[in-house]
Scaffold this motif. Structure first.
Motif, PDB file in Angstrom:
ATOM      1  N   SER A   1       1.237  -0.830  -0.031  1.00  0.00           N
ATOM      2  CA  SER A   1       0.014   0.260   0.004  1.00  0.00           C
ATOM      3  C   SER A   1       0.906   1.047   0.245  1.00  0.00           C
ATOM      4  CB  SER A   1      -1.091  -0.294   1.103  1.00  0.00           C
ATOM      5  OG  SER A   1       0.063  -0.222   3.010  1.00  0.00           O
ATOM      6  N   ARG A   2      -0.075   2.243  -0.141  1.00  0.00           N
ATOM      7  CA  ARG A   2       0.630   3.412  -0.459  1.00  0.00           C
ATOM      8  C   ARG A   2       0.536   4.472   0.521  1.00  0.00           C
ATOM      9  NH1 ARG A   2       3.100   4.497  -6.335  1.00  0.00           N
ATOM     10  NH2 ARG A   2       3.836   6.597  -5.387  1.00  0.00           N
ATOM     11  N   ASN A   3       0.574   5.864   0.834  1.00  0.00           N
ATOM     12  CA  ASN A   3       0.093   6.853   1.540  1.00  0.00           C
ATOM     13  C   ASN A   3       1.105   8.175   0.793  1.00  0.00           C
ATOM     14  OD1 ASN A   3       0.015   9.824   2.750  1.00  0.00           O
ATOM     15  ND2 ASN A   3      -0.351   7.985   5.127  1.00  0.00           N
ATOM     16  N   LYS A   4       0.223   8.656  -0.916  1.00  0.00           N
ATOM     17  CA  LYS A   4       1.170   9.514  -1.386  1.00  0.00           C
ATOM     18  C   LYS A   4       1.628  10.811  -0.925  1.00  0.00           C
ATOM     19  CE  LYS A   4      -1.397   9.953  -5.682  1.00  0.00           C
ATOM     20  NZ  LYS A   4      -0.499   9.295  -6.476  1.00  0.00           N
ATOM     21  N   ILE A   5       0.654  11.676   0.360  1.00  0.00           N
ATOM     22  CA  ILE A   5       0.317  12.395   1.288  1.00  0.00           C
ATOM     23  C   ILE A   5       1.727  11.983   2.235  1.00  0.00           C
ATOM     24  CG2 ILE A   5      -0.241  14.016   3.493  1.00  0.00           C
ATOM     25  CD1 ILE A   5      -2.928  12.817   2.467  1.00  0.00           C
ATOM     26  N   VAL A   6       2.423  11.937   1.994  1.00  0.00           N
ATOM     27  CA  VAL A   6       3.491  11.642   2.606  1.00  0.00           C
ATOM     28  C   VAL A   6       4.728  11.193   2.325  1.00  0.00           C
ATOM     29  CG1 VAL A   6       2.706  11.355   5.584  1.00  0.00           C
ATOM     30  CG2 VAL A   6       3.060   9.750   4.493  1.00  0.00           C
ATOM     31  N   ASP A   7       4.533  10.502   0.742  1.00  0.00           N
ATOM     32  CA  ASP A   7       5.228   9.693  -0.013  1.00  0.00           C
ATOM     33  C   ASP A   7       5.910   8.516   0.787  1.00  0.00           C
ATOM     34  OD1 ASP A   7       6.671  11.861  -1.855  1.00  0.00           O
ATOM     35  OD2 ASP A   7       4.882  10.603  -2.977  1.00  0.00           O
ATOM     36  N   THR A   8       5.050   7.637   0.724  1.00  0.00           N
ATOM     37  CA  THR A   8       5.472   6.629   1.825  1.00  0.00           C
ATOM     38  C   THR A   8       4.859   4.874   1.836  1.00  0.00           C
ATOM     39  OG1 THR A   8       5.815   7.553   3.797  1.00  0.00           O
ATOM     40  CG2 THR A   8       6.181   5.345   3.680  1.00  0.00           C
ATOM     41  N   LEU A   9       5.524   3.948   0.899  1.00  0.00           N
ATOM     42  CA  LEU A   9       5.025   2.510   0.852  1.00  0.00           C
ATOM     43  C   LEU A   9       4.997   1.653   1.853  1.00  0.00           C
ATOM     44  CD1 LEU A   9       4.532   1.032  -2.321  1.00  0.00           C
ATOM     45  CD2 LEU A   9       7.186   0.654  -1.796  1.00  0.00           C
ATOM     46  N   TYR A  10       4.500   1.227   1.926  1.00  0.00           N
ATOM     47  CA  TYR A  10       4.033  -0.097   3.125  1.00  0.00           C
ATOM     48  C   TYR A  10       4.439  -1.144   2.539  1.00  0.00           C
ATOM     49  CZ  TYR A  10       3.277   4.194   5.576  1.00  0.00           C
ATOM     50  OH  TYR A  10       3.035   5.919   5.870  1.00  0.00           O
ATOM     51  N   LEU A  11       4.968  -2.132   3.477  1.00  0.00           N
ATOM     52  CA  LEU A  11       4.722  -3.464   2.928  1.00  0.00           C
ATOM     53  C   LEU A  11       3.892  -4.383   4.088  1.00  0.00           C
ATOM     54  CD1 LEU A  11       5.044  -5.919   0.733  1.00  0.00           C
ATOM     55  CD2 LEU A  11       6.982  -6.167   1.157  1.00  0.00           C
ATOM     56  N   GLN A  12       2.571  -5.081   4.582  1.00  0.00           N
ATOM     57  CA  GLN A  12       2.426  -5.402   5.861  1.00  0.00           C
ATOM     58  C   GLN A  12       2.726  -7.151   4.782  1.00  0.00           C
ATOM     59  OE1 GLN A  12       1.077  -4.347   8.251  1.00  0.00           O
ATOM     60  NE2 GLN A  12       1.318  -6.580   8.723  1.00  0.00           N
ATOM     61  N   MET A  13       3.000  -7.592   5.765  1.00  0.00           N
ATOM     62  CA  MET A  13       3.459  -9.365   6.643  1.00  0.00           C
ATOM     63  C   MET A  13       3.222  -9.540   7.183  1.00  0.00           C
ATOM     64  SD  MET A  13       7.268  -8.628   4.270  1.00  0.00           S
ATOM     65  CE  MET A  13       8.098  -8.010   6.171  1.00  0.00           C
ATOM     66  N   ASN A  14       1.978 -10.402   6.660  1.00  0.00           N
ATOM     67  CA  ASN A  14       1.647 -11.684   7.582  1.00  0.00           C
ATOM     68  C   ASN A  14       2.270 -13.451   7.660  1.00  0.00           C
ATOM     69  OD1 ASN A  14       0.484  -9.326   8.340  1.00  0.00           O
ATOM     70  ND2 ASN A  14      -1.563  -9.523   7.307  1.00  0.00           N
ATOM     71  N   SER A  15       1.629 -13.473   8.880  1.00  0.00           N
ATOM     72  CA  SER A  15       2.332 -15.293   8.547  1.00  0.00           C
ATOM     73  C   SER A  15       3.540 -15.681   7.754  1.00  0.00           C
ATOM     74  CB  SER A  15       1.406 -15.776   7.599  1.00  0.00           C
ATOM     75  OG  SER A  15      -0.205 -15.548   8.276  1.00  0.00           O
ATOM     76  N   LEU A  16       4.448 -14.937   8.201  1.00  0.00           N
ATOM     77  CA  LEU A  16       5.667 -14.736   7.879  1.00  0.00           C
ATOM     78  C   LEU A  16       6.223 -16.690   7.830  1.00  0.00           C
ATOM     79  CD1 LEU A  16       7.155 -11.196   9.138  1.00  0.00           C
ATOM     80  CD2 LEU A  16       7.397 -12.558   6.731  1.00  0.00           C
ATOM     81  N   LYS A  17       7.444 -16.619   7.069  1.00  0.00           N
ATOM     82  CA  LYS A  17       7.862 -17.922   6.778  1.00  0.00           C
ATOM     83  C   LYS A  17       9.658 -17.825   7.168  1.00  0.00           C
ATOM     84  CE  LYS A  17       4.243 -19.726   4.260  1.00  0.00           C
ATOM     85  NZ  LYS A  17       3.442 -20.995   3.029  1.00  0.00           N
ATOM     86  N   PRO A  18      10.156 -18.975   7.277  1.00  0.00           N
ATOM     87  CA  PRO A  18      11.889 -18.763   7.248  1.00  0.00           C
ATOM     88  C   PRO A  18      12.281 -19.360   6.067  1.00  0.00           C
ATOM     89  CG  PRO A  18      10.806 -20.631   8.793  1.00  0.00           C
ATOM     90  CD  PRO A  18       9.581 -20.047   8.249  1.00  0.00           C
ATOM     91  N   GLU A  19      11.149 -19.212   4.274  1.00  0.00           N
ATOM     92  CA  GLU A  19      11.762 -18.526   3.157  1.00  0.00           C
ATOM     93  C   GLU A  19      10.997 -17.377   3.168  1.00  0.00           C
ATOM     94  OE1 GLU A  19       9.629 -21.372   4.395  1.00  0.00           O
ATOM     95  OE2 GLU A  19       7.974 -21.623   3.014  1.00  0.00           O
ATOM     96  N   ASP A  20      11.272 -16.503   3.896  1.00  0.00           N
ATOM     97  CA  ASP A  20      10.765 -14.920   3.604  1.00  0.00           C
ATOM     98  C   ASP A  20      11.912 -13.973   4.176  1.00  0.00           C
ATOM     99  OD1 ASP A  20       7.129 -14.543   4.662  1.00  0.00           O
ATOM    100  OD2 ASP A  20       8.063 -15.115   2.539  1.00  0.00           O
ATOM    101  N   THR A  21      12.916 -15.428   4.950  1.00  0.00           N
ATOM    102  CA  THR A  21      13.964 -14.538   4.824  1.00  0.00           C
ATOM    103  C   THR A  21      14.872 -13.708   3.930  1.00  0.00           C
ATOM    104  OG1 THR A  21      14.461 -15.779   7.032  1.00  0.00           O
ATOM    105  CG2 THR A  21      16.120 -14.550   6.257  1.00  0.00           C
ATOM    106  N   ALA A  22      15.463 -11.882   3.811  1.00  0.00           N
ATOM    107  CA  ALA A  22      15.935 -11.814   2.866  1.00  0.00           C
ATOM    108  C   ALA A  22      16.380 -10.303   3.450  1.00  0.00           C
ATOM    109  CB  ALA A  22      15.013 -11.400   1.709  1.00  0.00           C
ATOM    110  N   VAL A  23      17.332  -9.610   2.072  1.00  0.00           N
ATOM    111  CA  VAL A  23      16.965  -8.490   2.516  1.00  0.00           C
ATOM    112  C   VAL A  23      15.450  -7.225   1.416  1.00  0.00           C
ATOM    113  CG1 VAL A  23      18.188  -6.052   1.703  1.00  0.00           C
ATOM    114  CG2 VAL A  23      19.048  -8.326   3.027  1.00  0.00           C
ATOM    115  N   TYR A  24      15.047  -6.867   1.876  1.00  0.00           N
ATOM    116  CA  TYR A  24      13.662  -6.191   1.066  1.00  0.00           C
ATOM    117  C   TYR A  24      14.119  -4.746   0.662  1.00  0.00           C
ATOM    118  CZ  TYR A  24      11.144  -9.998   2.372  1.00  0.00           C
ATOM    119  OH  TYR A  24      10.446 -11.335   2.621  1.00  0.00           O
ATOM    120  N   TYR A  25      14.018  -4.630  -0.758  1.00  0.00           N
ATOM    121  CA  TYR A  25      14.200  -3.586  -1.039  1.00  0.00           C
ATOM    122  C   TYR A  25      13.163  -2.433  -1.231  1.00  0.00           C
ATOM    123  CZ  TYR A  25      19.328  -5.175  -1.915  1.00  0.00           C
ATOM    124  OH  TYR A  25      19.677  -5.640  -1.299  1.00  0.00           O
ATOM    125  N   CYS A  26      12.901  -1.330  -1.620  1.00  0.00           N
ATOM    126  CA  CYS A  26      11.518  -0.944  -2.332  1.00  0.00           C
ATOM    127  C   CYS A  26      12.361  -0.386  -3.425  1.00  0.00           C
ATOM    128  CB  CYS A  26      11.053   0.354  -1.535  1.00  0.00           C
ATOM    129  SG  CYS A  26      12.165   1.567  -1.229  1.00  0.00           S
TER     130      CYS A  26
END
Length: 124
Positions: free
Chosen positions: A71-96
């Motif tokens: 999702s994003r908030n254009k007023i504050v120019d911010t991008l989001y990533l809500q991550m639920n039910s995380l798994k070990p295979e989600d381990t990584a460096v995350y880049y926007c």
């Protein structure tokens, strides 16, 4: 020039949630499409999710569909990533990333600006 700074990463247990943020500065990205990518050790950087300029169209990789929400908030120019039910295979460096057009892409070469990344570690 656009600067992107990610935050919100950390070390969690499997099944936990995290919310990543990506703050833009230097120049507004409100008219740009944006995306999240991730890179695990020894692997290529892969697409996670993307959103168009207005925020009403999104696309996610099959591996995160139903668990991650972009999702994003254009007023504050911010991008989001809500991550639920995380798994070990989600381990990584995350880049926007941001691209100078209004519609999203899934190919990393289509993005013009990148953040430095935030580490997400999920233990079992």
């Amino acid at each position: 020039q656009v600067q992107l700074v990610e935050s919100g990463g950390g070390q969690v247990q499997a099944g936990d949630s995290l919310r990543l943020s990506c703050a833009a500065s230097g120049r507004t990205v409100s008219n740009y499409a944006m995306g999240w990518f991730r890179q695990a050790p020894g692997k290529e950087r892969e697409f996670v999710a993307a959103i168009n300029w207005s925020g009403d169209r999104t696309y996610s990789a099959d591996s995160v569909k139903g668990r991650f929400t972009i999702s994003r908030n254009k007023i504050v120019d911010t991008l989001y990533l809500q991550m639920n039910s995380l798994k070990p295979e989600d381990t990584a460096v995350y880049y926007c990333a941001a691209r100078r057009v209004s519609f999203y892409a899934i190919n990393r070469d289509d993005y013009n600006y990148w953040g430095q990344g935030t580490q997400v570690t999920v233990s079992s």
